[in-house]
Design a protein around this motif. Structure first.
Motif, PDB file in Angstrom:
ATOM      1  N   PRO A 267      17.455  -3.829  -7.077  1.00 50.30           N
ATOM      2  CA  PRO A 267      18.109  -4.576  -5.995  1.00 50.30           C
ATOM      3  C   PRO A 267      17.240  -5.763  -5.603  1.00 50.30           C
ATOM      4  CG  PRO A 267      17.373  -2.412  -5.208  1.00 50.30           C
ATOM      5  CD  PRO A 267      16.943  -2.522  -6.632  1.00 50.30           C
ATOM      6  N   ARG A 268      17.842  -6.925  -5.570  1.00 58.63           N
ATOM      7  CA  ARG A 268      17.093  -8.170  -5.344  1.00 58.63           C
ATOM      8  C   ARG A 268      16.312  -8.120  -4.021  1.00 58.63           C
ATOM      9  NH1 ARG A 268      17.855 -13.361  -7.227  1.00 58.63           N
ATOM     10  NH2 ARG A 268      19.533 -12.601  -8.551  1.00 58.63           N
ATOM     11  N   THR A 269      16.993  -7.720  -2.939  1.00 62.46           N
ATOM     12  CA  THR A 269      16.323  -7.740  -1.635  1.00 62.46           C
ATOM     13  C   THR A 269      15.235  -6.680  -1.569  1.00 62.46           C
ATOM     14  OG1 THR A 269      18.445  -8.368  -0.738  1.00 62.46           O
ATOM     15  CG2 THR A 269      16.759  -7.797   0.833  1.00 62.46           C
ATOM     16  N   GLY A 270      15.491  -5.538  -2.223  1.00 59.22           N
ATOM     17  CA  GLY A 270      14.503  -4.462  -2.225  1.00 59.22           C
ATOM     18  C   GLY A 270      13.199  -4.928  -2.836  1.00 59.22           C
ATOM     19  N   VAL A 271      13.277  -5.586  -3.978  1.00 56.50           N
ATOM     20  CA  VAL A 271      12.049  -6.032  -4.640  1.00 56.50           C
ATOM     21  C   VAL A 271      11.381  -7.151  -3.838  1.00 56.50           C
ATOM     22  CG1 VAL A 271      12.968  -7.747  -6.256  1.00 56.50           C
ATOM     23  CG2 VAL A 271      11.050  -6.377  -6.932  1.00 56.50           C
ATOM     24  N   GLU A 358       7.692   4.125  -2.726  1.00 56.76           N
ATOM     25  CA  GLU A 358       9.014   4.765  -2.768  1.00 56.76           C
ATOM     26  C   GLU A 358       9.986   3.922  -3.596  1.00 56.76           C
ATOM     27  OE1 GLU A 358      10.612   5.501   1.103  1.00 56.76           O
ATOM     28  OE2 GLU A 358      12.506   6.219   0.287  1.00 56.76           O
ATOM     29  N   PHE A 359       9.940   2.600  -3.385  1.00 53.61           N
ATOM     30  CA  PHE A 359      10.836   1.712  -4.119  1.00 53.61           C
ATOM     31  C   PHE A 359      10.543   1.784  -5.622  1.00 53.61           C
ATOM     32  CE2 PHE A 359      11.752  -2.364  -6.118  1.00 53.61           C
ATOM     33  CZ  PHE A 359      13.077  -2.557  -5.757  1.00 53.61           C
ATOM     34  N   ALA A 360       9.262   1.687  -5.974  1.00 52.81           N
ATOM     35  CA  ALA A 360       8.894   1.694  -7.396  1.00 52.81           C
ATOM     36  C   ALA A 360       9.349   2.999  -8.055  1.00 52.81           C
ATOM     37  CB  ALA A 360       7.391   1.512  -7.543  1.00 52.81           C
ATOM     38  N   ARG A 361       9.168   4.098  -7.356  1.00 52.47           N
ATOM     39  CA  ARG A 361       9.585   5.392  -7.920  1.00 52.47           C
ATOM     40  C   ARG A 361      11.092   5.469  -8.065  1.00 52.47           C
ATOM     41  NH1 ARG A 361       5.462   9.470  -4.823  1.00 52.47           N
ATOM     42  NH2 ARG A 361       3.817   9.363  -6.381  1.00 52.47           N
ATOM     43  N   GLU A 362      11.795   4.976  -7.039  1.00 49.37           N
ATOM     44  CA  GLU A 362      13.259   4.986  -7.129  1.00 49.37           C
ATOM     45  C   GLU A 362      13.747   4.189  -8.330  1.00 49.37           C
ATOM     46  OE1 GLU A 362      15.413   3.737  -3.687  1.00 49.37           O
ATOM     47  OE2 GLU A 362      14.464   5.292  -2.469  1.00 49.37           O
ATOM     48  N   VAL A 379      -2.854  -4.359  -5.876  1.00 49.15           N
ATOM     49  CA  VAL A 379      -1.774  -3.373  -5.907  1.00 49.15           C
ATOM     50  C   VAL A 379      -0.927  -3.668  -7.130  1.00 49.15           C
ATOM     51  CG1 VAL A 379       0.169  -2.372  -4.653  1.00 49.15           C
ATOM     52  CG2 VAL A 379      -1.730  -3.344  -3.385  1.00 49.15           C
ATOM     53  N   TYR A 380      -0.624  -2.621  -7.875  1.00 52.09           N
ATOM     54  CA  TYR A 380       0.197  -2.772  -9.077  1.00 52.09           C
ATOM     55  C   TYR A 380       1.517  -2.061  -8.855  1.00 52.09           C
ATOM     56  CZ  TYR A 380      -4.348  -3.820 -11.154  1.00 52.09           C
ATOM     57  OH  TYR A 380      -5.571  -4.359 -11.422  1.00 52.09           O
ATOM     58  N   MET A 381       2.579  -2.747  -9.213  1.00 54.43           N
ATOM     59  CA  MET A 381       3.896  -2.106  -9.137  1.00 54.43           C
ATOM     60  C   MET A 381       4.498  -2.190 -10.542  1.00 54.43           C
ATOM     61  SD  MET A 381       6.829  -2.672  -6.268  1.00 54.43           S
ATOM     62  CE  MET A 381       7.189  -4.352  -6.604  1.00 54.43           C
ATOM     63  N   TYR A 382       4.882  -1.037 -11.073  1.00 54.51           N
ATOM     64  CA  TYR A 382       5.465  -0.990 -12.420  1.00 54.51           C
ATOM     65  C   TYR A 382       6.967  -0.771 -12.307  1.00 54.51           C
ATOM     66  CZ  TYR A 382       0.777  -0.620 -14.402  1.00 54.51           C
ATOM     67  OH  TYR A 382      -0.519  -0.877 -14.770  1.00 54.51           O
ATOM     68  N   ILE A 383       7.729  -1.686 -12.897  1.00 56.79           N
ATOM     69  CA  ILE A 383       9.191  -1.573 -12.892  1.00 56.79           C
ATOM     70  C   ILE A 383       9.653  -1.537 -14.359  1.00 56.79           C
ATOM     71  CG2 ILE A 383      11.359  -2.651 -12.154  1.00 56.79           C
ATOM     72  CD1 ILE A 383       9.663  -1.963  -9.780  1.00 56.79           C
ATOM     73  N   PRO A 384      10.468  -0.534 -14.725  1.00 60.46           N
ATOM     74  CA  PRO A 384      10.867  -0.436 -16.137  1.00 60.46           C
ATOM     75  C   PRO A 384      11.652  -1.668 -16.611  1.00 60.46           C
ATOM     76  CG  PRO A 384      11.527   1.511 -14.898  1.00 60.46           C
ATOM     77  CD  PRO A 384      11.040   0.524 -13.904  1.00 60.46           C
TER      78      PRO A 384
END
Lengths: 528, 183
Positions: A267-271, A358-362, A379-384
């Motif tokens: 989701p654009r706003t979420g990221v 929470e967002f990254a896991r979702e 901080v690292y955020m991994y998004i598939p």
């Protein structure tokens, strides 16, 4: 061994005591019994008011006294049980008794602490059980309070967010007018080089302002924030000015984007919210200024699946890194940094990093943190990655010659008169035949009278939206090309595939290219 | 102090000045529901900040505000989830005060971080008590005066509470009372 005890002390130690004579008639009654069983009187036979219960069954009192057997009595006149021991007392017996609460509760029992001896552990037990019940009841009340407050905050946030969206939209429209009219100035030949330079500064500044208002508009449209295919590099580049504003004047924000072809489903706003939280955290870690680097990269790694429905094994992720040169974290803080409600800030909510995790896991990814005290944090955020086939973003539309209109008829609908005037002049200068309309109703009247090749319409207008107008025009004049223009990007559901969209403030070169391409395609209705 | 005190302070201000006043206070000192969790123990500085803010809104000196809150506290606890415990602790002024320490021991067992005071009846005459109060905290004597007044109200008594000179880290109060015949 013989002990003497005063009546006052006996009443204090065993408030539920009984004294009986050798015929088992009552000759003394403790204050707790006197208060709770007023029918019980001195001289009454013990078995008129109390029944022996328990094991061993009914031993004689002399036997119980000699052997030290415990005894238990049940009141025949009130809901009360007593337990204790028998002590021979001259020609009678002292029953040193305590109240034994049947249901181990004080609710609706009329029990008082003074009914128990000062060292009777029953009191502590009763208090703890009752405290526990009271605390549970309070916890329920507090949970409701918190939920109410959360809802109130959400409502307030939504209202503020909506208001910010409206303001940003209107502000963007003003920037659009500035942009269009500065383009008009540049189109003429009357300006000196110095004046042209000043107009360019105006254009550049309005573009930077517009980038920020677009970010605000995106963040304010959170309601239908469903997952869409997004190129994160493009998203970050689009909102870089906004992140720089959040970071503040004493901090440099630098973007190093290394995932130009990677698409992700988010989701654009979420990221955007996550990135905003990370930039705010980084900013707060550098009260005296510093640098934030926001970078992306595609990495193939194996992460523990955050949800049971996701496969395990290595896969490609876009790794977003937000790194600062701030105060860093101690090991203790680092361990707890992702905990909800944990914050080292005096007024921090402690939900920023927790919501990022929470967002990254979702999204099927993860978040992690690397920091040392005094050495900044990353901080690292991994998004598939959903695909690696995205087109690298280009900001340069293909050059289309001016005067390329060729007499094509364009209906321009714009409720801002200065923007409308500028657009009409620019398009007429390009050789289009232009019909101006300030409202959807005016546009419909023109479409009723005259066939048009292109409808170029604003989206947000009073009375009727440009989307409704475009829908009506497509049915009324099949084959008409539709170009929507707005400060906010409508959702995919709102836009038909064959419609085009251009963001405000308008990039005139891009608009020229869009109109040129549209007019050289087969009309939409014929391509079916 | 534990959050239940904060909830009591909030209830008093709302009862006296309405919800809007409490909302304004929350904004002023930057607190919210997370500072009102009964079983959480908060820094005393926060509680004192809260009392000071309420005192300003009630236009009272801090001591008078503590006194008023003491009286209110007894009513507040009496009508909430802890009413059974209040009844169990005692049905008359003397036994209630004598049993307070046992009640506080249970509170301490349930909330080990709480700092509970100690009360004892050191002298008792017809219509008068001398109550000894001990606490790790200082400066809360006006609150104790209010609490003792609140207890007089609870047991249908009228009277006066007079602090008397004492030594060490304890304070003593003479409570003189009689039945309230207006009830």
């Amino acid at each position: 061994m013989t002990y003497e005890i005063t009546k006052e002390r006996l009443e204090l130690l065993f408030p539920a005591y009984l004294e009986v004579d050798s015929a088992l008639r009552l000759r003394g009654i403790g204050p707790a019994i006197r208060r709770r069983c007023q029918l019980v009187q001195v001289g009454d036979p013990l078995d008129t008011h109390f029944k022996r219960i328990g094991f061993p069954a009914d031993p004689e009192l002399p036997v119980a006294a000699r052997r030290g057997d415990p005894i238990q009595l049940r009141s025949l006149v009130s809901h009360m049980e007593l337990g204790g021991s028998v002590i021979a007392d001259g020609d009678g017996y002292l029953l040193a008794l305590n109240i034994v609460p049947a249901a181990f509760t004080i609710e609706k029992t009329d029990l008082q602490m003074s009914d128990f001896g000062p060292s009777d552990p029953t009191v502590q037990g009763l208090l703890l059980v009752t405290l526990q019940k009271a605390m549970l009841q309070e916890a329920r009340t507090i949970a409701l309070d918190l939920e109410r407050e959360r809802q109130r905050s959400l409502d307030l946030l939504e209202r503020v967010s909506r208001a910010a969206g409206y303001l940003a939209h209107d502000f963007n429209n003003f920037l659009s007018i500035i942009r269009l009219n500065s383009d008009r100035l540049l189109a003429g030949n009357e300006l000196s080089e110095a004046q042209r330079r000043l107009v360019s500064i105006i254009q550049e500044t309005s573009e930077r302002g517009s980038e920020i208002t677009r970010s605000l508009m995106t963040l304010s449209h959170q309601k239908n924030d469903s997952c869409t295919s997004i190129n994160l590099d493009r998203l970050i580049a689009d909102h870089q000015a906004f992140f720089a504003t959040i970071a503040g004047a004493t901090i440099t924000l630098r973007c190093e984007l290394g995932a130009p072809r990677a698409m992700v489903e988010v989701p654009r706003t979420g990221v955007l919210n996550c990135l905003m939280n990370l930039v705010i955290n980084a900013r707060d870690a550098m009260p005296d200024g510093g640098e934030i680097v926001l970078s992306t990269d595609v990495r193939t790694v194996e992460l523990a699946p955050p949800r049971p429905d996701l496969p395990s094994g290595p896969r490609a992720y876009v790794a977003i890194e937000v790194c600062d040169t701030g105060t860093g974290m101690t090991d203790d803080v680092l361990k707890r940094a992702f905990e909800p409600f944990f914050s080292t800030k005096s007024r921090g909510s402690g939900i920023g990093l927790a919501s990022v995790m929470e967002f990254a896991r979702e999204m099927g990814g993860a978040a992690c943190l690397d920091s040392r005290a005094g050495a900044g944090a990353a901080v690292y955020m991994y998004i598939p990655v959903s695909s690696l086939g995205g087109n690298p973003a280009t900001d340069h539309p293909a050059a289309v010659p001016e005067n390329s209109g060729g007499g094509a008829r364009v209906l321009v609908v714009e409720d801002e008169p200065y923007a409308l005037e500028a657009l009409v002049e620019m398009l007429e200068g390009d050789g289009y035949r232009v019909s101006p309309a300030a409202t959807a109703a005016e546009a419909m009247a023109l479409l009723e009278r005259q066939r048009h090749d292109v409808l170029l319409t604003d989206v947000v207008m009073p009375e009727a939206s440009g989307l409704d107008l475009a829908d009506w025009a497509s049915r009324r004049q099949p084959g008409i090309h539709i170009v929507m223009m707005s400060g906010y990007v409508p959702s995919n559901e709102e836009l038909r595939d064959e419609w085009r969209f251009i963001r405000k403030p308008l990039d005139i070169a891009l608009l020229r290219e869009m109109l040129h391409t549209a007019l050289h395609e087969a009309p939409p209705a014929l391509t079916g | 102090m534990y959050g239940m005190i904060h909830r009591g302070i909030r209830a008093m201000l709302i009862e006296e000045r309405g919800e809007a006043e409490w909302d304004a206070l929350e904004r002023e000192i930057g607190i919210g529901p997370a500072e009102l969790v009964s079983q959480s123990v908060y820094d005393d500085a926060l509680t004192l900040e809260l009392v000071a803010a309420v005192a300003r809104r009630l236009e009272l000196p801090i001591e008078a505000c503590l006194d008023r809150f003491g009286r209110y506290w007894v009513r507040f606890v009496d009508r909430g989830a802890y009413a059974d415990i209040m009844d169990f602790t005692g049905r008359d002024l003397v036994s209630f005060i004598q049993n307070l320490d046992r009640m506080h021991q249970a509170v301490l067992a349930a909330m080990p971080e709480a700092k509970v005071p100690s009360f004892s009846v050191v002298d008792r005459q017809d219509g008068a008590l001398r109550v000894k109060y001990q606490s790790e905290r200082t400066g809360l004597e006006p609150l104790v005066v209010g609490l003792l007044h609140g207890l007089l109200d609870r047991f249908g008594l009228v009277g006066a509470v007079q602090p008397v000179p004492s030594r060490g880290n304890s304070a003593e109060f003479v409570v003189s009372y009689q039945q309230n015949h207006d009830l």
